[in-house]
Design a protein around this motif. Structure first.
Motif, PDB file in Angstrom:
ATOM      1  N   CYS A  90       2.558   2.974  -1.408  1.00 46.31           N
ATOM      2  CA  CYS A  90       3.337   2.014  -0.620  1.00 46.31           C
ATOM      3  C   CYS A  90       4.180   1.078  -1.477  1.00 46.31           C
ATOM      4  O   CYS A  90       4.938   0.259  -0.938  1.00 46.31           O
ATOM      5  CB  CYS A  90       2.397   1.173   0.246  1.00 46.31           C
ATOM      6  SG  CYS A  90       1.254   2.119   1.275  1.00 46.31           S
ATOM      7  N   LYS A 124      -3.635  -4.191   7.679  1.00 42.86           N
ATOM      8  CA  LYS A 124      -2.261  -4.003   7.225  1.00 42.86           C
ATOM      9  C   LYS A 124      -1.778  -5.241   6.485  1.00 42.86           C
ATOM     10  O   LYS A 124      -2.204  -6.355   6.769  1.00 42.86           O
ATOM     11  CB  LYS A 124      -1.334  -3.734   8.409  1.00 42.86           C
ATOM     12  CG  LYS A 124      -1.633  -2.452   9.179  1.00 42.86           C
ATOM     13  CD  LYS A 124      -0.653  -2.286  10.337  1.00 42.86           C
ATOM     14  CE  LYS A 124      -0.931  -1.011  11.115  1.00 42.86           C
ATOM     15  NZ  LYS A 124       0.015  -0.834  12.251  1.00 42.86           N
ATOM     16  N   ALA A 171       2.120  -6.830   5.462  1.00 41.23           N
ATOM     17  CA  ALA A 171       3.535  -6.637   5.783  1.00 41.23           C
ATOM     18  C   ALA A 171       4.457  -7.231   4.731  1.00 41.23           C
ATOM     19  O   ALA A 171       5.622  -6.868   4.642  1.00 41.23           O
ATOM     20  CB  ALA A 171       3.843  -7.266   7.144  1.00 41.23           C
ATOM     21  N   ASP A 172       3.948  -8.158   3.936  1.00 41.66           N
ATOM     22  CA  ASP A 172       4.758  -8.847   2.940  1.00 41.66           C
ATOM     23  C   ASP A 172       3.919  -8.992   1.661  1.00 41.66           C
ATOM     24  O   ASP A 172       2.745  -9.362   1.745  1.00 41.66           O
ATOM     25  CB  ASP A 172       5.164 -10.227   3.458  1.00 41.66           C
ATOM     26  CG  ASP A 172       6.047 -10.994   2.490  1.00 41.66           C
ATOM     27  OD1 ASP A 172       7.040 -10.409   2.021  1.00 41.66           O
ATOM     28  OD2 ASP A 172       5.733 -12.163   2.206  1.00 41.66           O
ATOM     29  N   GLU A 181       5.012  -3.209   2.873  1.00 41.60           N
ATOM     30  CA  GLU A 181       4.142  -2.750   3.943  1.00 41.60           C
ATOM     31  C   GLU A 181       3.104  -1.767   3.411  1.00 41.60           C
ATOM     32  O   GLU A 181       3.427  -0.864   2.653  1.00 41.60           O
ATOM     33  CB  GLU A 181       4.957  -2.099   5.057  1.00 41.60           C
ATOM     34  CG  GLU A 181       5.869  -3.072   5.794  1.00 41.60           C
ATOM     35  CD  GLU A 181       6.546  -2.422   6.982  1.00 41.60           C
ATOM     36  OE1 GLU A 181       6.346  -1.199   7.207  1.00 41.60           O
ATOM     37  OE2 GLU A 181       7.287  -3.124   7.696  1.00 41.60           O
ATOM     38  N   GLN A 200      -1.052  -0.058   4.587  1.00 40.64           N
ATOM     39  CA  GLN A 200      -2.221  -0.010   5.465  1.00 40.64           C
ATOM     40  C   GLN A 200      -3.410   0.441   4.641  1.00 40.64           C
ATOM     41  O   GLN A 200      -3.338   1.439   3.923  1.00 40.64           O
ATOM     42  CB  GLN A 200      -1.968   0.955   6.623  1.00 40.64           C
ATOM     43  CG  GLN A 200      -3.128   1.072   7.599  1.00 40.64           C
ATOM     44  CD  GLN A 200      -2.762   1.844   8.851  1.00 40.64           C
ATOM     45  OE1 GLN A 200      -1.969   1.383   9.664  1.00 40.64           O
ATOM     46  NE2 GLN A 200      -3.323   3.036   9.012  1.00 40.64           N
TER      47      GLN A 200
END
Length: 207
Positions: free
Chosen positions: A78, A189, A191-192, A195, A197
């Motif tokens: 990611c 998760k 997001a910043d 992103e 999971q």
């Protein structure tokens, strides 16, 4: 577990620390000099967590490292282009008179390709720590404040003793504004600043 019982060793600076300028010679520069003069060893990790002492922590056990690996394995796909994970370099914070060696952090490859043993916090996107029996206070109480003050966008704390993971985000002046806790087995998760999971089903609790 009390601070005395925790397996940590500290080295005190003799006398008050003088303000001797900026950068490597900033307030606390004498402590950084002591840190840099320590002999190399594979058995201890040296950090400055309170601006007054050098804290030496023993190298972690296998269960600890397995949890680091399991988190690292899920974060890597990611990562933003040009970034990678690191688990050995020091993040040096002269403005805070602090020095930390996270179990894992994410930064640009260009920053990590340094001839030094440390990097500045400016480009660090995420840090992660796995709690050890001897580092409970440092990991749960001290480091969230340090990472928030350093304005590191995200801090993940994996706690095999309490069998949960805490995600700290949106750093303020002294603390993170958003704190989310997830039990082992849950998927969470972030997001910043990127992103991702993470499935914590395989995280290992300490017996």
């Amino acid at each position: 577990m009390s601070d005395i019982e925790e397996s940590r060793v500290t080295a005190l600076v003799d006398g008050p620390v003088r303000d001797v300028g900026t950068g490597a010679e900033s307030v606390g520069g004498e402590l950084f000099a002591i840190l840099d003069s320590l002999p190399e060893t594979r058995r201890w990790r040296a950090e400055i967590l309170d601006g007054e002492t050098i804290t030496l922590s023993p190298t972690p056990i296998g269960l600890h490292q397995e949890n680091v690996y399991l988190l690292d394995e899920q974060l890597r796909p990611c990562l933003p282009k040009g970034h990678r994970t690191e688990g050995n370099l020091e993040i040096r914070l002269p403005a805070l008179e602090r020095s930390v060696v996270p179990d894992l952090f994410v930064a640009p490859v260009a920053v990590l390709r340094t001839p030094e043993h440390s990097v500045p916090p400016d480009d660090v996107l995420l840090v992660a720590e796995v709690v050890s029996p001897g580092s409970t206070r440092a990991d749960r109480t001290v480091k969230p404040g340090i990472y928030a003050q350093a304005q590191i966008p995200c801090f993940i704390l994996v706690d095999p003793l309490e069998e949960n993971t805490t995600v700290f985000s949106r750093p303020g002046k002294d603390e993170y504004k958003t704190v989310q806790k997830f039990g082992f087995g849950e998927t969470f998760k972030i997001a910043d600043p990127f992103e991702a999971q993470v499935d914590s089903s395989d995280f290992l609790a300490y017996e």
